[in-house]
Each structure stands twice: as structure tokens, then as C-alpha cells.
Motif scaffolding. Structure first.
Motif, PDB file in Angstrom:
ATOM      1  N   ASP A 143      24.700  59.633   0.692  1.00 19.05           N
ATOM      2  CA  ASP A 143      24.188  59.687  -0.717  1.00 19.05           C
ATOM      3  C   ASP A 143      22.676  58.747  -0.776  1.00 19.05           C
ATOM      4  O   ASP A 143      21.934  58.949  -1.340  1.00 19.05           O
ATOM      5  CB  ASP A 143      25.007  59.061  -1.571  1.00 19.05           C
ATOM      6  CG  ASP A 143      26.150  60.261  -1.946  1.00 19.05           C
ATOM      7  OD1 ASP A 143      26.035  61.131  -1.483  1.00 19.05           O
ATOM      8  OD2 ASP A 143      27.446  59.740  -2.623  1.00 19.05           O
ATOM      9  N   GLU A 144      23.025  57.480  -0.097  1.00 17.44           N
ATOM     10  CA  GLU A 144      21.818  56.645  -0.320  1.00 17.44           C
ATOM     11  C   GLU A 144      20.649  57.344   0.570  1.00 17.44           C
ATOM     12  O   GLU A 144      19.630  57.034   0.081  1.00 17.44           O
ATOM     13  CB  GLU A 144      22.269  55.393   0.576  1.00 17.44           C
ATOM     14  CG  GLU A 144      21.441  54.176   0.134  1.00 17.44           C
ATOM     15  CD  GLU A 144      22.168  52.865   0.830  1.00 17.44           C
ATOM     16  OE1 GLU A 144      23.509  52.765   0.732  1.00 17.44           O
ATOM     17  OE2 GLU A 144      21.406  52.146   1.421  1.00 17.44           O
ATOM     18  N   HIS A 192      19.021  59.906  -1.637  1.00 18.34           N
ATOM     19  CA  HIS A 192      18.090  59.019  -2.861  1.00 18.34           C
ATOM     20  C   HIS A 192      16.798  58.649  -1.933  1.00 18.34           C
ATOM     21  O   HIS A 192      15.723  58.489  -2.686  1.00 18.34           O
ATOM     22  CB  HIS A 192      18.609  57.942  -3.458  1.00 18.34           C
ATOM     23  CG  HIS A 192      19.760  58.559  -4.426  1.00 18.34           C
ATOM     24  ND1 HIS A 192      20.959  58.723  -4.263  1.00 18.34           N
ATOM     25  CD2 HIS A 192      19.498  59.211  -5.474  1.00 18.34           C
ATOM     26  CE1 HIS A 192      21.701  59.162  -5.427  1.00 18.34           C
ATOM     27  NE2 HIS A 192      20.670  59.538  -6.034  1.00 18.34           N
TER      28      HIS A 192
END
Ligand SMILES: Cc1cc2nc3c(=O)[nH]c(=O)nc-3n(C[C@H](O)[C@H](O)[C@H](O)COP(=O)(O)OP(=O)(O)OC[C@H]3O[C@@H](n4cnc5c(N)ncnc54)[C@H](O)[C@@H]3O)c2cc1C
Ligand code: FES
Length: 285
Positions: free
Chosen positions: A144-145, A148
Motif C-alpha cells: 500500500d505504501e 502511494h
């Protein structure tokens, strides 16, 4: 008065992989992408280098895999515990500038280094493509990081359980065949960095790797982290840890990494036996 470093929290991210947030204001305020810290858990502990994976206010995050005595001990420390020494930030920061399109390739726990580099590369106006690889879906971290932090993210697994079926190197070849790539970072196990950096050599693409030799003092004094770059001896703690991948002698690095294996195995076994004895005596108390 002895200054100790407060652990805010520890979480397991994948099998044998943990993230830990530690309050270390001096490190947090000066840290840049590509740098690392050296932890010493207690007075008798050995020093271990870990990449600064993220910074938030006065705190830094490290992500580590339990491979031996000290990392196993570290994983047993939860929020509220303290660490004796946190030295850093150490090493040269990543060479961030406007390249154009940058590809960041992470293998296993090496992915821990990528989000901070991805954010810095984006801030320098690059287009950032992330490739995060692992042996299987259960071992993937920071998806997820990275989603982004990058303009585009691709997942690869050796067994095909998620994303592209194959090695990150195979996927990198496809990206290079399709579009203009100006700079590549590859961070993972030494063998993965060696193989993957061959994909960019013939195309002449600037490629960085972050080397992980055994380190002791982290100041360029002890010589334990020496690596061979273009035939010249360098100290990874002060001259690196990032180097031009196409100049690294990976074979000598891998040979040196294997040098202390019997002692490391013995040290872990002694630590595990000690933990079992402690747990046993707690049960009988
Ligand atoms: C600049 C740098 C950044 C690193 N960042 C990370 C990270 O973010 N996450 C992570 O999981 N690992 C990282 N490592 C590797 C990490 O330091 C080792 O896994 C750790 O020291 C192992 O200690 P141990 O006592 O648990 O294992 P041991 O049983 O002592 O050793 C297991 C293996 O770890 C390596 N190692 C052992 N001692 C050291 C040491 N003092 N310095 C370097 N390597 C050592 C050797 O390859 C050894 O074979 C990094 C290494 C370097 C040089
Ligand atoms: S760790 Fe001692 S010289 Fe680099």
C-alpha cells in the motif's frame, strides 16, 4: 545520565519480518533516503545496521527480518521497551536528482528501503515505477505504501501467487524493453542485486544497489564492511551503502557474507537455548 531509545511499537508484517518505530529525534531530523542506523540493544549486544525506512516527527521506522541472534532478540521487544544505542543517520544519502523515469526494484526485506527513496525521487520531479518482488504473496511487504509513493507499482512473486509470475529481474527487462528508463535502484539480497543489475548493464542505465556487508563500527575505522568497487576497496558504511551496481564485485561480497556463518549459527542456537531455559524457569517458578 544514560540516554535510551524508546520503542513506540513493533508489528509483524510477514513471516519473520517486523517493523519497529523508535523515538530517535536526532536521527529522525537529519535522516535522508538511503541512510541507515546502527542499533545496539543493550550493553552486551552486537551492533547491527538497519536501513531507515521511514521518518515521522521524532521517530524512525526500521523493518527487519529475523535471521540471527540480534534480529530475533529485537523482534521480541515491543512498544514500551528501550534500545541502548541508536547511532545515525549513517552512510551517504541516495543520489537523488531529476533523472526522468526511475524504476525502484525491491526484493524481500530490501523493499523496506524503497518508499523513502520513491518519495524523494518523486519530489525531484521523476516518474517513479516500483517493482516489489517476493518469493510468495505472504512475504510481500509495504504494498500500500509503495502504491502511494510511486506513479506505478508492479508486484512479482517467484511462485505466481500474486502479480507477475517470475523474478523482479524478468519484469524489469519487460519495462526496459517497453519504455525509456533513466535510472534504477535495486535493493534486496546480494544475489538478487547481482542478477537484476545485469538487466540494465547493456542498456547503460544508471543503476544503484545498496550493499549489506557485515558492519561493526559504522565509521570507516574497523574495515569490516570493505567492498570492492571497480577494483578499488571502499567502506560501505562511509562510502556507501549505495554504489554503482555495474562496478560492484558481488562475488567477493557474497563470499565475505558467508565467512561468519558457523559462529552466527552457534550464537543464535545459544540465544534460543537461553530463551527456552528462561521460559522453563518462569513456568516452574
Ligand atoms: C547498511 C545495511 C543496512 C541493512 N538494513 C537492513 C534492513 O533494513 N533490514 C534487515 O532485515 N536487514 C538489514 N541489514 C542486514 C542486517 O544488519 C543483518 O541481518 C543483521 O545484522 C543480522 O544480525 P543477527 O545477529 O540477527 O544475525 P547473525 O546470525 O549475526 O547474522 C546473519 C546474517 O546477517 C548478516 N549480518 C550479521 N551481522 C551483521 C552486521 N553486524 N552487519 C551487517 N550484516 C550482518 C550476515 O549476512 C549474516 O550472515 C542491513 C545491513 C547493512 C550493512
Ligand atoms: S563498519 Fe567499520 S569500517 Fe565500515
Amino acid at each position: 545520565m544514560t540516554r535510551l531509545f524508546f520503542i513506540e511499537k513493533t508489528e509483524q508484517l510477514a513471516d519473520k519480518v517486523y517493523q519497529m518505530w523508535v523515538r530517535a529525534p536526532h536521527v529522525a531530523h537529519h535522516a535522508q533516503a538511503g541512510q541507515f542506523v546502527i542499533f545496539r540493544i543493550d550493553e552486551k549486544g552486537e551492533r547491527i545496521p538497519l536501513t531507515i525506512s521511514a521518518v515521522d516527527g521524532d521517530s524512525i521506522r526500521v523493518i527487519f527480518m529475523t535471521v540471527g541472534k540480534t534480529t530475533t532478540h529485537l523482534a521480541s521487544l515491543s512498544g514500551g521497551h528501550f534500545i541502548k544505542d541508536v547511532a545515525g543517520p549513517l552512510g551517504k544519502p541516495s543520489e537523488i536528482k531529476k533523472y526522468g523515469t526511475c524504476v525502484l526494484v525491491g526484493g524481500g526485506v530490501g523493499t523496506a528501503s524503497l518508499p523513502i527513496i520513491a518519495r524523494a525521487a518523486k519530489a525531484a520531479d521523476n516518474r517513479v515505477i516500483g517493482i516489489v518482488g517476493a518469493r510468495n504473496a505472504g512475504l510481500l511487504i509495504l504494498e500500500d505504501e509503495m502504491q502511494h509513493a510511486c506513479d506505478e507499482l508492479h508486484i512479482t512473486t517467484d511462485d505466481g501467487s500474486k502479480g507477475f509470475h517470475g523474478f523482479a529481474a524478468d519484469f524489469l527487462k519487460q519495462v526496459i524493453a517497453k519504455e525509456q528508463v533513466d535510472c534504477v535502484w535495486i535493493i534486496g539480497p546480494a544475489i538478487m542485486m547481482k542478477v537484476t543489475s545485469e538487466c540494465t548493464r547493456s542498456a547503460g542505465i544508471k543503476t544503484f544497489v545498496s550493499l549489506n556487508p557485515v558492519m561493526v563500527d559504522g565509521t570507516g575505522m574497523c574495515g569490516s564492511c570493505r567492498v570492492h568497487i571497480d577494483g578499488i576497496t571502499k567502506f560501505a558504511c562511509v562510502d556507501g551503502p549505495e554504489f554503482d551496481a555495474h562496478k560492484v564485485d558481488f562475488n567477493s561480497l557474497m563470499q565475505r557474507l558467508r565467512m561468519y556463518q558457523p559462529e552466527e549459527k552457534e550464537s543464535l542456537e545459544r540465544y534460543q537455548a537461553h530463551i527456552c531455559t528462561c521460559k522453563g524457569s518462569e513456568r516452574h517458578a
